[in-house]
Design a protein around this motif. Structure first.
Motif, PDB file in Angstrom:
ATOM      1  N   TRP A  92       0.845  -1.220   0.000  1.00  0.00           N
ATOM      2  CA  TRP A  92       0.000   0.000   0.000  1.00  0.00           C
ATOM      3  C   TRP A  92       0.868   1.252   0.000  1.00  0.00           C
ATOM      4  O   TRP A  92       0.628   2.197  -0.748  1.00  0.00           O
ATOM      5  CB  TRP A  92      -0.914  -0.032   1.223  1.00  0.00           C
ATOM      6  CG  TRP A  92      -1.762   1.194   1.386  1.00  0.00           C
ATOM      7  CD1 TRP A  92      -1.429   2.333   2.075  1.00  0.00           C
ATOM      8  CD2 TRP A  92      -3.076   1.420   0.847  1.00  0.00           C
ATOM      9  NE1 TRP A  92      -2.457   3.242   2.003  1.00  0.00           N
ATOM     10  CE2 TRP A  92      -3.475   2.710   1.253  1.00  0.00           C
ATOM     11  CE3 TRP A  92      -3.947   0.652   0.064  1.00  0.00           C
ATOM     12  CZ2 TRP A  92      -4.707   3.257   0.904  1.00  0.00           C
ATOM     13  CZ3 TRP A  92      -5.177   1.197  -0.283  1.00  0.00           C
ATOM     14  CH2 TRP A  92      -5.544   2.494   0.136  1.00  0.00           C
ATOM     15  N   ALA A  93       1.892   1.246   0.845  1.00  0.00           N
ATOM     16  CA  ALA A  93       2.767   2.423   0.955  1.00  0.00           C
ATOM     17  C   ALA A  93       3.531   2.653  -0.350  1.00  0.00           C
ATOM     18  O   ALA A  93       3.738   3.807  -0.763  1.00  0.00           O
ATOM     19  CB  ALA A  93       3.747   2.244   2.116  1.00  0.00           C
ATOM     20  N   ILE A  94       3.945   1.575  -0.999  1.00  0.00           N
ATOM     21  CA  ILE A  94       4.648   1.703  -2.278  1.00  0.00           C
ATOM     22  C   ILE A  94       3.690   2.266  -3.334  1.00  0.00           C
ATOM     23  O   ILE A  94       4.058   3.159  -4.111  1.00  0.00           O
ATOM     24  CB  ILE A  94       5.249   0.347  -2.716  1.00  0.00           C
ATOM     25  CG1 ILE A  94       6.379  -0.058  -1.753  1.00  0.00           C
ATOM     26  CG2 ILE A  94       5.747   0.392  -4.153  1.00  0.00           C
ATOM     27  CD1 ILE A  94       6.879  -1.492  -1.921  1.00  0.00           C
ATOM     28  N   VAL A 113      18.753  -3.444  -1.464  1.00  0.00           N
ATOM     29  CA  VAL A 113      18.857  -2.102  -0.887  1.00  0.00           C
ATOM     30  C   VAL A 113      18.218  -2.120   0.512  1.00  0.00           C
ATOM     31  O   VAL A 113      17.043  -2.458   0.659  1.00  0.00           O
ATOM     32  CB  VAL A 113      18.140  -1.071  -1.779  1.00  0.00           C
ATOM     33  CG1 VAL A 113      18.159   0.316  -1.152  1.00  0.00           C
ATOM     34  CG2 VAL A 113      18.786  -1.035  -3.166  1.00  0.00           C
ATOM     35  N   TYR A 114      19.014  -1.759   1.522  1.00  0.00           N
ATOM     36  CA  TYR A 114      18.503  -1.794   2.893  1.00  0.00           C
ATOM     37  C   TYR A 114      17.731  -0.523   3.215  1.00  0.00           C
ATOM     38  O   TYR A 114      18.246   0.580   3.036  1.00  0.00           O
ATOM     39  CB  TYR A 114      19.659  -1.943   3.889  1.00  0.00           C
ATOM     40  CG  TYR A 114      20.391  -3.246   3.714  1.00  0.00           C
ATOM     41  CD1 TYR A 114      19.927  -4.404   4.337  1.00  0.00           C
ATOM     42  CD2 TYR A 114      21.508  -3.332   2.894  1.00  0.00           C
ATOM     43  CE1 TYR A 114      20.573  -5.619   4.160  1.00  0.00           C
ATOM     44  CE2 TYR A 114      22.167  -4.535   2.705  1.00  0.00           C
ATOM     45  CZ  TYR A 114      21.692  -5.674   3.336  1.00  0.00           C
ATOM     46  OH  TYR A 114      22.332  -6.866   3.152  1.00  0.00           O
ATOM     47  N   ALA A 118      13.728  -4.629   3.954  1.00  0.00           N
ATOM     48  CA  ALA A 118      13.022  -3.679   4.803  1.00  0.00           C
ATOM     49  C   ALA A 118      13.127  -4.064   6.272  1.00  0.00           C
ATOM     50  O   ALA A 118      13.176  -5.242   6.623  1.00  0.00           O
ATOM     51  CB  ALA A 118      11.551  -3.615   4.386  1.00  0.00           C
ATOM     52  N   GLY A 119      13.141  -3.047   7.117  1.00  0.00           N
ATOM     53  CA  GLY A 119      13.081  -3.276   8.554  1.00  0.00           C
ATOM     54  C   GLY A 119      11.673  -3.664   8.966  1.00  0.00           C
ATOM     55  O   GLY A 119      10.771  -3.748   8.129  1.00  0.00           O
ATOM     56  N   PRO A 120      11.481  -3.900  10.267  1.00  0.00           N
ATOM     57  CA  PRO A 120      10.198  -4.423  10.749  1.00  0.00           C
ATOM     58  C   PRO A 120       9.054  -3.417  10.688  1.00  0.00           C
ATOM     59  O   PRO A 120       9.213  -2.248  11.043  1.00  0.00           O
ATOM     60  CB  PRO A 120      10.497  -4.821  12.201  1.00  0.00           C
ATOM     61  CG  PRO A 120      11.658  -3.973  12.600  1.00  0.00           C
ATOM     62  CD  PRO A 120      12.459  -3.749  11.353  1.00  0.00           C
ATOM     63  N   VAL A 174       9.791   3.101   3.174  1.00  0.00           N
ATOM     64  CA  VAL A 174      10.042   2.018   2.223  1.00  0.00           C
ATOM     65  C   VAL A 174       9.383   2.356   0.883  1.00  0.00           C
ATOM     66  O   VAL A 174       9.966   2.146  -0.179  1.00  0.00           O
ATOM     67  CB  VAL A 174       9.538   0.673   2.799  1.00  0.00           C
ATOM     68  CG1 VAL A 174       9.559  -0.420   1.743  1.00  0.00           C
ATOM     69  CG2 VAL A 174      10.399   0.277   4.000  1.00  0.00           C
ATOM     70  N   GLY A 175       8.177   2.923   0.940  1.00  0.00           N
ATOM     71  CA  GLY A 175       7.498   3.345  -0.286  1.00  0.00           C
ATOM     72  C   GLY A 175       8.328   4.343  -1.073  1.00  0.00           C
ATOM     73  O   GLY A 175       8.474   4.233  -2.295  1.00  0.00           O
ATOM     74  N   ASN A 176       8.924   5.294  -0.379  1.00  0.00           N
ATOM     75  CA  ASN A 176       9.727   6.316  -1.058  1.00  0.00           C
ATOM     76  C   ASN A 176      10.982   5.725  -1.688  1.00  0.00           C
ATOM     77  O   ASN A 176      11.382   6.109  -2.796  1.00  0.00           O
ATOM     78  CB  ASN A 176      10.109   7.427  -0.085  1.00  0.00           C
ATOM     79  CG  ASN A 176       8.904   8.283   0.288  1.00  0.00           C
ATOM     80  OD1 ASN A 176       7.888   8.273  -0.411  1.00  0.00           O
ATOM     81  ND2 ASN A 176       9.000   9.003   1.395  1.00  0.00           N
TER      82      ASN A 176
END
Ligand code: NAD
Length: 286
Positions: free
Chosen positions: A18-20, A273-274, A217-219, A253-255
């Motif tokens: 959703w965020a992406i 990519v972290y 991605a982190g938690p 993460v979306g950005n």
């Protein structure tokens, strides 16, 4: 012309998918999503009833439009692969054309081509079991839903992707470091996904000029993460130990995904990519 994105793995407004979608929409992309068949009804109903309106809000004040929602089950490549009991299952029989091949065909019929493909889905039926207690079935199911699903999506969407396009998946540090609790073969599935990111970057790059990257991605307290059972502990651990001591938002993460999908990242492919407040770089917690 604006870009068109297909995002597989959106079924509510809490997850990374959703965020992406929002970050891509904010950057001007047209949004198509693939929603897991059993979750389709509730997602579409909630969308229609305005339940997500608040979280559809983009930075400019407009609401994200999802041009079309496609039912999708990424563990099946074509109708011949679907077992009878699934076909006749109440939650599946109400929808049609939800195998990967059919969804790609439908998108082609509806829109012709896409520019961006996002894989934001995972499933491991035995995720709460340690690897030593994981059955062969559970392990293979994790790989099928979480790793091969990306290979299959890329394979079927590549022919309708415009050259210069980009694909992104989501991975987790458990692929390379021991994270007790991320079981059921999910750690193995993420290792496969990261390795495939490199091989597919080569194949899709040479063949179609398409980039392939994955975001570690982190938690995040998503629906899927809550099902694993240790998400609050992971968020606390990161808050305490990461170089950046803040809670990671899905928007961050979306950005990063919007950047990776854009021409700004035109030389980045085959990369992990972290986006994790730097936690991956720590050797010991302090
Ligand atoms: P989420 O619940 O929002 O997304 C997972 C989605 O996968 C759901 O919408 C679910 O319906 C869908 N799905 C499951 N099986 C499917 C199938 N067979 N076909 C189609 N869709 C299917 O949770 P999320 O945490 O945002 O997960 C998105 C991605 O991010 C996953 O790859 C996950 O492993 C990864 N990730 C999550 C975290 C975290 O802490 N939440 C951390 C790193 C990576």
């Amino acid at each position: 012309r604006g870009k068109r994105a297909f995002i597989a793995g959106v079924a509510d407004d809490n997850g990374y998918g959703w965020a992406i979608a929002k970050s891509l929409a904010a950057a001007g992309a047209e949004i198509l999503v693939g929603t897991w068949v059993p979750a389709l009804n509730i997602f579409e109903t909630s969308l229609r009833r305005g339940k997500f309106d608040e979280s559809r809000m983009l930075p400019d004040g407009s609401l994200m439009e999802i041009t079309k929602v496609y039912p999708l089950d990424a563990v099946y490549d074509c109708p011949e692969d679907v077992p009878k009991d699934v076909k006749t299952n109440k939650r599946y029989s109400g929808s049609s054309k939800w195998t990967v091949k059919e969804v790609a065909e439908s998108v082609q019929q509806d829109f012709g081509t896409i520019d961006i493909l996002v894989h934001s889905l995972a499933n491991g039926p035995e995720v709460s079991k340690p690897l030593l207690e994981t059955s062969r079935y559970g392990y293979l199911a994790a790989i099928s839903a979480s790793s091969y699903s990306f290979v299959s999506l890329l394979k079927h969407f590549l022919p309708i992707m415009n050259p210069g396009g980009a694909t992104i998946s989501l991975t987790y540090i458990a692929s390379e470091k021991i994270i007790p609790g991320y079981g059921g073969g999910m750690s193995s599935a993420k290792s496969a996904l990261e390795s495939d990111t490199r091989v597919l970057a080569f194949e899709a790059g040479r063949k179609h000029n398409i980039r392939v990257n994955t975001i570690s991605a982190g938690p995040l307290r998503s629906r899927a993460a809550k099902a694993i059972g240790f998400i609050d502990m992971m968020i606390d651990y990161s808050l305490e130990n990461a170089p950046l001591q803040k809670e990671l938002t899905a928007e961050e993460v979306g950005n990063a995904a919007a950047f990776l999908a854009s021409p700004l990242a035109s030389a980045i492919t085959g990369a992990v990519v972290y986006v994790d407040n730097g936690l991956n770089a720590m050797g010991v917690g302090v």
